[in-house]
Structures are given as structure tokens and as C-alpha cells.
Design a protein around this motif. Structure first.
Motif, PDB file in Angstrom:
ATOM      1  N   SER A 179      -6.448   6.376 -15.714  1.00 35.70           N
ATOM      2  CA  SER A 179      -5.367   5.567 -15.131  1.00 35.70           C
ATOM      3  C   SER A 179      -4.441   6.528 -14.407  1.00 35.70           C
ATOM      4  O   SER A 179      -4.878   7.172 -13.445  1.00 35.70           O
ATOM      5  N   ASP A 180      -3.192   6.661 -14.859  1.00 27.38           N
ATOM      6  CA  ASP A 180      -2.235   7.448 -14.078  1.00 27.38           C
ATOM      7  C   ASP A 180      -1.818   8.756 -14.733  1.00 27.38           C
ATOM      8  O   ASP A 180      -0.798   9.326 -14.384  1.00 27.38           O
ATOM      9  N   GLY A 181      -2.618   9.259 -15.680  1.00 28.35           N
ATOM     10  CA  GLY A 181      -2.404  10.609 -16.179  1.00 28.35           C
ATOM     11  C   GLY A 181      -3.003  11.606 -15.198  1.00 28.35           C
ATOM     12  O   GLY A 181      -3.648  11.202 -14.223  1.00 28.35           O
TER      13      GLY A 181
ATOM     14  N   ASP B  15      -5.377   4.319 -21.729  1.00 26.29           N
ATOM     15  CA  ASP B  15      -5.189   4.163 -20.286  1.00 26.29           C
ATOM     16  C   ASP B  15      -4.815   2.728 -19.934  1.00 26.29           C
ATOM     17  O   ASP B  15      -5.152   1.786 -20.641  1.00 26.29           O
ATOM     18  N   HIS B  16      -4.141   2.587 -18.782  1.00 26.50           N
ATOM     19  CA  HIS B  16      -3.742   1.268 -18.311  1.00 26.50           C
ATOM     20  C   HIS B  16      -4.971   0.432 -17.939  1.00 26.50           C
ATOM     21  O   HIS B  16      -5.789   0.855 -17.114  1.00 26.50           O
ATOM     22  N   ASP B  17      -5.085  -0.729 -18.549  1.00 23.29           N
ATOM     23  CA  ASP B  17      -6.030  -1.776 -18.138  1.00 23.29           C
ATOM     24  C   ASP B  17      -7.509  -1.395 -18.134  1.00 23.29           C
ATOM     25  O   ASP B  17      -8.306  -2.077 -17.493  1.00 23.29           O
TER      26      ASP B  17
ATOM     27  N   VAL C 270       6.138  -5.995 -19.342  1.00 22.77           N
ATOM     28  CA  VAL C 270       5.858  -5.653 -20.744  1.00 22.77           C
ATOM     29  C   VAL C 270       4.512  -4.950 -20.778  1.00 22.77           C
ATOM     30  O   VAL C 270       3.597  -5.335 -20.040  1.00 22.77           O
ATOM     31  N   HIS C 271       4.386  -3.902 -21.577  1.00 21.13           N
ATOM     32  CA  HIS C 271       3.095  -3.237 -21.754  1.00 21.13           C
ATOM     33  C   HIS C 271       2.619  -3.456 -23.187  1.00 21.13           C
ATOM     34  O   HIS C 271       3.370  -3.213 -24.126  1.00 21.13           O
ATOM     35  N   MET C 272       1.378  -3.939 -23.329  1.00 20.13           N
ATOM     36  CA  MET C 272       0.853  -4.252 -24.653  1.00 20.13           C
ATOM     37  C   MET C 272      -0.284  -3.297 -24.997  1.00 20.13           C
ATOM     38  O   MET C 272      -1.303  -3.263 -24.306  1.00 20.13           O
TER      39      MET C 272
ATOM     40  N   GLY D  38      -4.963  -4.707  -4.537  1.00 23.08           N
ATOM     41  CA  GLY D  38      -4.293  -5.443  -3.474  1.00 23.08           C
ATOM     42  C   GLY D  38      -2.802  -5.162  -3.457  1.00 23.08           C
ATOM     43  O   GLY D  38      -2.194  -4.996  -2.391  1.00 23.08           O
ATOM     44  N   ARG D  39      -2.227  -5.082  -4.635  1.00 20.84           N
ATOM     45  CA  ARG D  39      -0.797  -4.832  -4.738  1.00 20.84           C
ATOM     46  C   ARG D  39      -0.456  -3.434  -4.235  1.00 20.84           C
ATOM     47  O   ARG D  39       0.530  -3.244  -3.505  1.00 20.84           O
ATOM     48  N   ALA D  40      -1.268  -2.431  -4.610  1.00 24.63           N
ATOM     49  CA  ALA D  40      -0.999  -1.072  -4.146  1.00 24.63           C
ATOM     50  C   ALA D  40      -1.141  -0.997  -2.619  1.00 24.63           C
ATOM     51  O   ALA D  40      -0.330  -0.369  -1.932  1.00 24.63           O
TER      52      ALA D  40
ATOM     53  N   ILE E  71      -5.394   1.986 -10.440  1.00 22.56           N
ATOM     54  CA  ILE E  71      -4.394   2.479  -9.484  1.00 22.56           C
ATOM     55  C   ILE E  71      -3.020   1.886  -9.768  1.00 22.56           C
ATOM     56  O   ILE E  71      -2.909   0.755 -10.254  1.00 22.56           O
ATOM     57  N   GLY E  72      -1.988   2.670  -9.471  1.00 22.95           N
ATOM     58  CA  GLY E  72      -0.627   2.192  -9.685  1.00 22.95           C
ATOM     59  C   GLY E  72       0.355   2.993  -8.856  1.00 22.95           C
ATOM     60  O   GLY E  72      -0.041   3.889  -8.091  1.00 22.95           O
ATOM     61  N   ARG E  73       1.622   2.680  -9.046  1.00 23.50           N
ATOM     62  CA  ARG E  73       2.658   3.385  -8.296  1.00 23.50           C
ATOM     63  C   ARG E  73       2.616   4.904  -8.474  1.00 23.50           C
ATOM     64  O   ARG E  73       2.957   5.637  -7.535  1.00 23.50           O
ATOM     65  N   PRO E  74       2.199   5.422  -9.651  1.00 21.59           N
ATOM     66  CA  PRO E  74       2.150   6.885  -9.774  1.00 21.59           C
ATOM     67  C   PRO E  74       1.249   7.546  -8.725  1.00 21.59           C
ATOM     68  O   PRO E  74       1.552   8.652  -8.260  1.00 21.59           O
TER      69      PRO E  74
ATOM     70  N   ASP F 146       8.557  15.199  -6.780  1.00 23.28           N
ATOM     71  CA  ASP F 146       7.681  14.822  -7.895  1.00 23.28           C
ATOM     72  C   ASP F 146       7.726  13.304  -8.112  1.00 23.28           C
ATOM     73  O   ASP F 146       8.461  12.593  -7.419  1.00 23.28           O
ATOM     74  N   ARG F 147       6.934  12.839  -9.093  1.00 25.53           N
ATOM     75  CA  ARG F 147       6.877  11.402  -9.372  1.00 25.53           C
ATOM     76  C   ARG F 147       8.250  10.851  -9.734  1.00 25.53           C
ATOM     77  O   ARG F 147       8.623   9.756  -9.311  1.00 25.53           O
ATOM     78  N   THR F 148       8.973  11.620 -10.543  1.00 22.48           N
ATOM     79  CA  THR F 148      10.284  11.145 -10.997  1.00 22.48           C
ATOM     80  C   THR F 148      11.172  10.799  -9.805  1.00 22.48           C
ATOM     81  O   THR F 148      11.814   9.744  -9.778  1.00 22.48           O
ATOM     82  N   GLU F 149      11.177  11.675  -8.801  1.00 20.75           N
ATOM     83  CA  GLU F 149      12.006  11.432  -7.619  1.00 20.75           C
ATOM     84  C   GLU F 149      11.495  10.205  -6.848  1.00 20.75           C
ATOM     85  O   GLU F 149      12.286   9.397  -6.352  1.00 20.75           O
ATOM     86  N   ALA F 150      10.195  10.060  -6.766  1.00 24.68           N
ATOM     87  CA  ALA F 150       9.622   8.904  -6.055  1.00 24.68           C
ATOM     88  C   ALA F 150      10.024   7.593  -6.732  1.00 24.68           C
ATOM     89  O   ALA F 150      10.376   6.620  -6.063  1.00 24.68           O
ATOM     90  N   PHE F 151       9.986   7.592  -8.069  1.00 24.19           N
ATOM     91  CA  PHE F 151      10.320   6.370  -8.809  1.00 24.19           C
ATOM     92  C   PHE F 151      11.813   6.053  -8.761  1.00 24.19           C
ATOM     93  O   PHE F 151      12.195   4.881  -8.850  1.00 24.19           O
ATOM     94  N   ALA F 152      12.647   7.095  -8.608  1.00 18.85           N
ATOM     95  CA  ALA F 152      14.101   6.884  -8.650  1.00 18.85           C
ATOM     96  C   ALA F 152      14.553   5.935  -7.544  1.00 18.85           C
ATOM     97  O   ALA F 152      15.437   5.097  -7.766  1.00 18.85           O
TER      98      ALA F 152
ATOM     99  N   TYR G 234       2.175  10.286 -23.128  1.00 19.38           N
ATOM    100  CA  TYR G 234       1.833  11.476 -22.326  1.00 19.38           C
ATOM    101  C   TYR G 234       1.041  11.083 -21.077  1.00 19.38           C
ATOM    102  O   TYR G 234       0.131  10.253 -21.147  1.00 19.38           O
ATOM    103  N   HIS G 235       1.418  11.666 -19.922  1.00 17.70           N
ATOM    104  CA  HIS G 235       0.699  11.440 -18.658  1.00 17.70           C
ATOM    105  C   HIS G 235       0.285  12.769 -18.029  1.00 17.70           C
ATOM    106  O   HIS G 235       0.216  12.886 -16.806  1.00 17.70           O
ATOM    107  N   GLY G 236       0.022  13.807 -18.850  1.00 14.00           N
ATOM    108  CA  GLY G 236      -0.282  15.127 -18.289  1.00 14.00           C
ATOM    109  C   GLY G 236       0.932  15.641 -17.518  1.00 14.00           C
ATOM    110  O   GLY G 236       2.069  15.522 -17.996  1.00 14.00           O
ATOM    111  N   ALA G 237       0.687  16.164 -16.310  1.00 11.99           N
ATOM    112  CA  ALA G 237       1.779  16.702 -15.501  1.00 11.99           C
ATOM    113  C   ALA G 237       2.554  15.599 -14.782  1.00 11.99           C
ATOM    114  O   ALA G 237       3.524  15.877 -14.078  1.00 11.99           O
ATOM    115  N   GLY G 238       2.137  14.344 -14.967  1.00  8.05           N
ATOM    116  CA  GLY G 238       2.753  13.237 -14.230  1.00  8.05           C
ATOM    117  C   GLY G 238       4.103  12.800 -14.758  1.00  8.05           C
ATOM    118  O   GLY G 238       4.829  12.062 -14.093  1.00  8.05           O
ATOM    119  N   LYS G 239       4.438  13.244 -15.969  1.00  8.02           N
ATOM    120  CA  LYS G 239       5.710  12.875 -16.605  1.00  8.02           C
ATOM    121  C   LYS G 239       6.108  14.022 -17.515  1.00  8.02           C
ATOM    122  O   LYS G 239       5.240  14.764 -17.990  1.00  8.02           O
ATOM    123  N   PRO G 240       7.388  14.147 -17.831  1.00  7.10           N
ATOM    124  CA  PRO G 240       7.809  15.233 -18.737  1.00  7.10           C
ATOM    125  C   PRO G 240       7.384  15.022 -20.194  1.00  7.10           C
ATOM    126  O   PRO G 240       7.438  15.956 -20.989  1.00  7.10           O
TER     127      PRO G 240
END
Ligand code: AMP
Ligand code: FE
Ligand code: FE
Ligand code: ZN
Length: 289
Positions: A12-14, A37-39, A75-77, A102-104, A132-135, A149-155, A249-255
Motif C-alpha cells: 500500500s503506502d509504506g 496494508d490498506h485494502d 474511518v479506518h477499520m 479513479g479517485r487518484a 494507490i493513495g494520496r501518499p 516530503d509527504r508531511t508537507e504535501a499533506f499539510a 509504521y509506513h517506512g520512510a513515508g511517516k515519522p
């Protein structure tokens, strides 16, 4: 005992392969790790084999994308112990991944008007078959030099409040709980009070998910507010919900670091008892007592 029940690989997005993630989990002194992983569950086999090689316990999970009907609240389940052979679950996950595509694309179309990215540059940031996702869009923006980095993109750029955001179709969390149970698994709501990510599920909607049979809540997660944790713990003791803690944890994708939050052995045992596959690969579950 160190148990981390919520991690992401590049399925997914790790940013790591499932086997690399498990190697990192062993290096972080985890006794048991779940890949969530997501979905999708496409990383399970690789992760399971790596866990056996590293001598740590492993279990498969899926973080299912949900949305509260009408309110649009995300919500994430987390699904643990589900059977991958369950046709209804398989179809629901395939539907989520299709709509993510389609959304991406729709978000990239909007972004391409203002930034030097396109669909191909976003796909370059994914592995074959990744959810696939916003990351991944964030990674393309980093590669194009737009953000650091991702953090700045999401901000700002990828924020739901920004002009480029497109909503992600998702399952009703009540339906997700039913689906997970029908597939033999247990359902834990991930980071239910993560205020910084956006609006969080309200009390009444939360109670509806609990009434549907929600098994647990992820209380110990860095994005949950202190006040929210207190309320969650009160709800958990009132309604007998299992309390988990995890890194996300997302590897280097998140702190987020592996094992920064952990789950009590007893809580994992209770969770396993709610599933039709109450075993941990490479780990004697009686040690959780
Ligand atoms: P999506 O499901 O495509 O809307 O993207 C949401 C995903 O983005 C979540 O799974 C998070 O892991 C990730 N995410 C959210 N906020 C951030 C952030 N600030 N930095 C990195 N990743 C983030
Ligand atoms: Fe994620
Ligand atoms: Fe999540
Ligand atoms: Zn997650």
C-alpha cells in the motif's frame, strides 16, 4: 513482550517491501508484528516467510477504508484473522482499490493544472499492484521538487480542505464490521480520535459501530488526542472492547517508528479468540497468557 499490530509495506503506502518491513521489525526487537496494508493482503505471503526466517511472530491484517454515511467522516477499520478466500470480502476490497484508481486520477488531473506532475509520474511512485493513495501523489510532488516530503504535501496541497482533494469512496464502518466477521476475522477501529487528520467519528456513529460488534479500538496511536484516548478507554471498559496500541509504521513515508506504541499480550490473545484463525505464525499463542 513487544507487539505492533499496525504497519504498512509498499503493497500500500509504506516504503518497504513486506520482507524488508519484517526485517526492520526484527531489528526493532518486536516479538510479533502484523502487516496491515490498506485494502489488500497481497503482502502477506512474503511477510509470513520473512517472519519465519527472522524468528518473529507474524499475523496478517488489512486496514479497510471506511466512511461514515452522510457525514463523510473517514474511518479506518483494521481486520485481523480474516480468511482471504471469503468472496464477499475479496469483492469489497477489489471495489475499493478500483475506486482508488479513479479517485487518484481525478486528483492528479486537478493537480496537473498547477504542478508538474501527471499520472505516469505518480505511478512511478508505486509498486505493481500497490493500493494507490494520496501518499503516492505526495511522492510524485516530492520527486518534482514541489514539496520536501509527504508531511508537507499533506499539510496543504493534499488536504481535504484544499482545492485538489477528491473524496475516496469507502465502506460504511458498520458494514465493514459485518464483512470482517463474516470472513472469520476481528475488527479493530484504527486511530478513532485522530483529530489532526480531520473530523473524527461522533459518539452516536461510534456506538452504532460498537453495536454492530466492533471488537476493539486502537487507543495507543500517536495521532489520537489525549482527551480522545480517555474517552476511548472509558468506552472500552463500558462495552468490553479490546484495547490495542500500534505504530502505523509506513517506512520512510511517516515519522512513526516500529514499536513506538504496542499492544498488551492479553489484548492480542482476546483478539485472536474472536477469530476463526486464532494462531500466530511462528509464535506459541499460549505465551500471551
Ligand atoms: P488516502 O486514503 O488516499 O486519502 O490517503 C490517506 C493515507 O495518507 C493514510 O493512509 C495515511 O497513511 C497517509 N497520510 C495521511 N496524512 C499523512 C501525512 N501527514 N504524512 C504522510 N502520510 C500521511
Ligand atoms: Fe497509510
Ligand atoms: Fe489509517
Ligand atoms: Zn495505517
Amino acid at each position: 513482550m513487544r507487539i505492533d499490530l499496525h504497519t504498512h509495506s509498499w503493497v500500500s503506502d509504506g516504503t518497504q517491501a513486506p520482507a524488508e518491513l519484517v526485517a526492520s521489525a526484527a531489528a526493532a526487537d518486536l516479538d510479533i508484528v502484523a502487516l496491515t496494508d490498506h485494502d489488500q493482503s497481497a503482502g502477506w505471503d512474503e511477510a509470513r516467510a520473512a517472519a519465519a526466517a527472522h524468528g518473529i511472530g507474524w499475523l496478517g491484517g488489512i486496514e479497510v477504508t471506511c466512511r461514515v454515511p452522510f457525514t463523510g467522516i473517514s474511518v479506518h477499520m483494521l481486520a485481523y484473522g480474516v480468511s482471504r478466500g471469503n468472496e464477499e470480502l475479496r469483492a469489497a476490497l477489489a471495489g475499493l482499490r478500483d475506486s482508488r484508481d479513479g479517485r487518484a486520477r481525478a486528483m492528479v488531473d486537478r493537480l496537473a493544472e498547477d504542478f508538474p506532475i501527471d499520472w505516469a509520474s505518480v505511478q512511478e511512485q508505486t509498486q505493481a499492484g500497490s493500493t494507490i493513495g494520496r501518499p503516492h501523489i505526495a511522492d510524485a510532488l516530492v520527486a518534482a521538487g514541489v514539496v520536501a516530503d509527504r508531511t508537507e504535501a499533506f499539510a496543504h496541497i493534499l488536504s481535504p480542505r484544499g482545492p485538489y482533494y477528491v473524496g475516496q469512496p469507502a465502506l460504511d464502518p458498520v458494514q465493514a464490521v459485518r464483512l470482517i466477521h463474516a470472513a472469520g476475522g476481528a475488527a479493530v477501529m484504527a486511530h478513532p480520535v485522530a483529530g489532526a487528520r480531520g473530523r473524527v467519528i461522533g459518539r452516536d456513529e461510534m456506538l452504532a459501530v460498537v453495536d454492530a460488534g466492533l471488537d476493539g479500538v486502537e487507543v495507543y496511536h500517536r495521532d489520537n488526542s489525549a482527551e480522545g484516548r480517555r474517552e476511548l478507554l472509558a468506552l472500552a471498559s463500558e462495552r468490553g472492547l479490546i484495547v490495542t496500541g500500534s505504530s502505523d509504521y509506513h517506512g520512510a513515508g511517516k515519522p512513526n517508528l516500529l514499536g513506538e506504541n504496542t499492544t498488551e499480550p492479553r489484548a492480542l490473545l482476546r483478539l485472536l479468540e474472536r477469530t476463526e484463525a486464532p494462531e500466530i505464525e511462528g509464535f506459541d499463542a499460549s505465551e500471551l497468557r
